[in-house]
Design a protein around this motif. Structure first.
Motif, mmCIF file in Angstrom:
data_model
loop_
_atom_site.group_PDB
_atom_site.id
_atom_site.type_symbol
_atom_site.label_atom_id
_atom_site.label_comp_id
_atom_site.label_asym_id
_atom_site.label_seq_id
_atom_site.Cartn_x
_atom_site.Cartn_y
_atom_site.Cartn_z
ATOM 1 N N UNK A 1 -11.305 36.383 -26.193
ATOM 2 C CA UNK A 1 -10.160 35.504 -25.957
ATOM 3 C C UNK A 1 -10.366 34.161 -26.638
ATOM 4 N N UNK A 2 -11.580 33.656 -26.609
ATOM 5 C CA UNK A 2 -11.877 32.411 -27.320
ATOM 6 C C UNK A 2 -11.565 32.540 -28.804
ATOM 7 N N UNK A 3 -11.953 33.663 -29.394
ATOM 8 C CA UNK A 3 -11.695 33.867 -30.821
ATOM 9 C C UNK A 3 -10.192 33.885 -31.104
ATOM 10 N N UNK A 4 -9.453 34.502 -30.211
ATOM 11 C CA UNK A 4 -8.009 34.576 -30.363
ATOM 12 C C UNK A 4 -7.367 33.187 -30.356
ATOM 13 N N UNK A 5 -7.824 32.338 -29.436
ATOM 14 C CA UNK A 5 -7.244 30.993 -29.337
ATOM 15 C C UNK A 5 -7.687 30.128 -30.519
ATOM 16 N N UNK B 1 -9.233 25.564 -24.994
ATOM 17 C CA UNK B 1 -9.648 26.330 -26.171
ATOM 18 C C UNK B 1 -10.665 27.415 -25.838
ATOM 19 N N UNK B 2 -11.614 27.103 -24.954
ATOM 20 C CA UNK B 2 -12.720 28.027 -24.680
ATOM 21 C C UNK B 2 -12.711 28.612 -23.269
ATOM 22 N N UNK B 3 -11.717 28.299 -22.469
ATOM 23 C CA UNK B 3 -11.684 28.756 -21.077
ATOM 24 C C UNK B 3 -12.483 27.808 -20.206
ATOM 25 N N UNK B 4 -13.770 27.877 -20.344
ATOM 26 C CA UNK B 4 -14.683 26.830 -19.888
ATOM 27 C C UNK B 4 -16.007 27.041 -20.592
ATOM 28 N N UNK C 1 -5.598 33.296 -17.523
ATOM 29 C CA UNK C 1 -5.775 33.689 -16.116
ATOM 30 C C UNK C 1 -6.470 35.033 -15.925
ATOM 31 N N UNK C 2 -6.001 36.112 -16.563
ATOM 32 C CA UNK C 2 -6.655 37.404 -16.311
ATOM 33 C C UNK C 2 -8.086 37.472 -16.831
ATOM 34 N N UNK C 3 -8.453 36.571 -17.732
ATOM 35 C CA UNK C 3 -9.812 36.549 -18.263
ATOM 36 C C UNK C 3 -10.729 35.629 -17.468
ATOM 37 N N UNK C 4 -10.200 34.471 -17.078
ATOM 38 C CA UNK C 4 -11.026 33.476 -16.399
ATOM 39 C C UNK C 4 -11.241 33.767 -14.921
ATOM 40 N N UNK C 5 -10.206 34.248 -14.256
ATOM 41 C CA UNK C 5 -10.308 34.376 -12.799
ATOM 42 C C UNK C 5 -11.432 35.312 -12.341
ATOM 43 N N UNK D 1 -18.380 37.017 -21.834
ATOM 44 C CA UNK D 1 -17.227 37.869 -21.573
ATOM 45 C C UNK D 1 -15.914 37.227 -22.013
ATOM 46 N N UNK D 2 -15.953 35.937 -22.330
ATOM 47 C CA UNK D 2 -14.760 35.232 -22.785
ATOM 48 C C UNK D 2 -14.653 35.181 -24.313
ATOM 49 N N UNK D 3 -15.618 35.763 -25.010
ATOM 50 C CA UNK D 3 -15.695 35.603 -26.465
ATOM 51 C C UNK D 3 -14.433 36.069 -27.177
#
Length: 247
Positions: A33-37, A114-117, A146-150, A29-31
């Protein structure tokens, strides 16, 4: 149980894994945002002066910028091998048995700007990016993550989540229900003060004990019991707080 580790500024070189594939990482689900960073960091690497200013690097650290430029093409290695330093040394990973390594992959994750976690076994390249950074094109990492990881961490915290992150990475996502850990020293009078110098080493010992334990922890009492059995001086000080005492 999930133990959330801080990352390290230092990263191991090289690797024998294929280039970065975001779909191969845990927590898909973080993919996006990871790509963006990743894309923003690669773009930033095209401007050496801007990279130095953004990342707080000197001319002698330009190799870090070269790492960022090659994020999509450089080799990967498992996250637990990629991150280095005091905390990771203190975990004693090189002494883990095959079964203990398997448990570590199940129980450990690493916070990442970079990857959130990432999961312990996730294949990642070397990179340079800190949690408190504001990256051109995307702004503050805290505001982005924050809105993606939390929501993801909130789901994981429905079990036992032991949060060992340092301040800049804890700021990327709040987890109110997580078990937090403070490393303290007793001055001999009963007064306790927070330790900074040995903080990483003691947290590494705790993470190693939790990772290699035969039985998983389902409560904070279990966490304390596993650590105590491993010879760590530890006390529960609140409903979700623990103190580790230095020797």
């Amino acid at each position: 149980m999930l133990v959330l580790l801080p990352p390290s500024e230092t990263k191991a070189h090289g690797g024998d894994g294929p280039p970065l594939d975001l779909t191969a990482l845990s927590f898909p689900e973080l993919t996006d945002t990871r790509r963006q960073v990743v894309d923003a960091l690669v773009d930033l690497a095209g401007d050496v002066e801007a990279s130095r200013a953004t990342l707080g690097l000197s001319e002698r650290q330009d190799a870090e910028i070269e790492r960022n430029a090659a994020l999509w093409s450089s080799p990967t290695m498992p996250a637990l091998t990629r991150y280095t330093g005091v905390l990771y040394d203190a975990m004693g990973l090189d002494t883990f048995s095959k079964a203990e390594r398997a448990r570590a992959r199940e129980r450990l994750a690493v916070a990442s700007a970079l990857f959130g976690f990432v999961g312990a076994g996730d294949p990642i390249p070397a990179y340079r990016l800190s949690g408190g950074t504001s990256v051109p094109g995307i702004g503050s990492l805290r505001s982005l993550w924050r809105p993606n990881l939390e929501p993801v961490l909130a789901d994981l915290a429905s079990g036992v989540l032991v949060d060992l992150r340092s301040g800049p990475y804890a700021a990327l996502a709040r987890v109110p229900s997580a078990v937090t850990v403070r490393v303290v020293t007793d001055d001999g009078t009963g007064a306790r003060t927070t330790v900074s110098h040995h903080n990483k080493a003691y947290k590494g010992r705790l993470a190693g004990a939790l990772a290699r334990a035969r039985q998983d922890a389902s409560t904070i009492d279990d966490v304390v019991g596993i650590a105590a059995a491993a010879g760590i001086k530890i006390e529960q000080t609140g409903a979700s707080t623990i103190e580790v005492l230095t020797d």
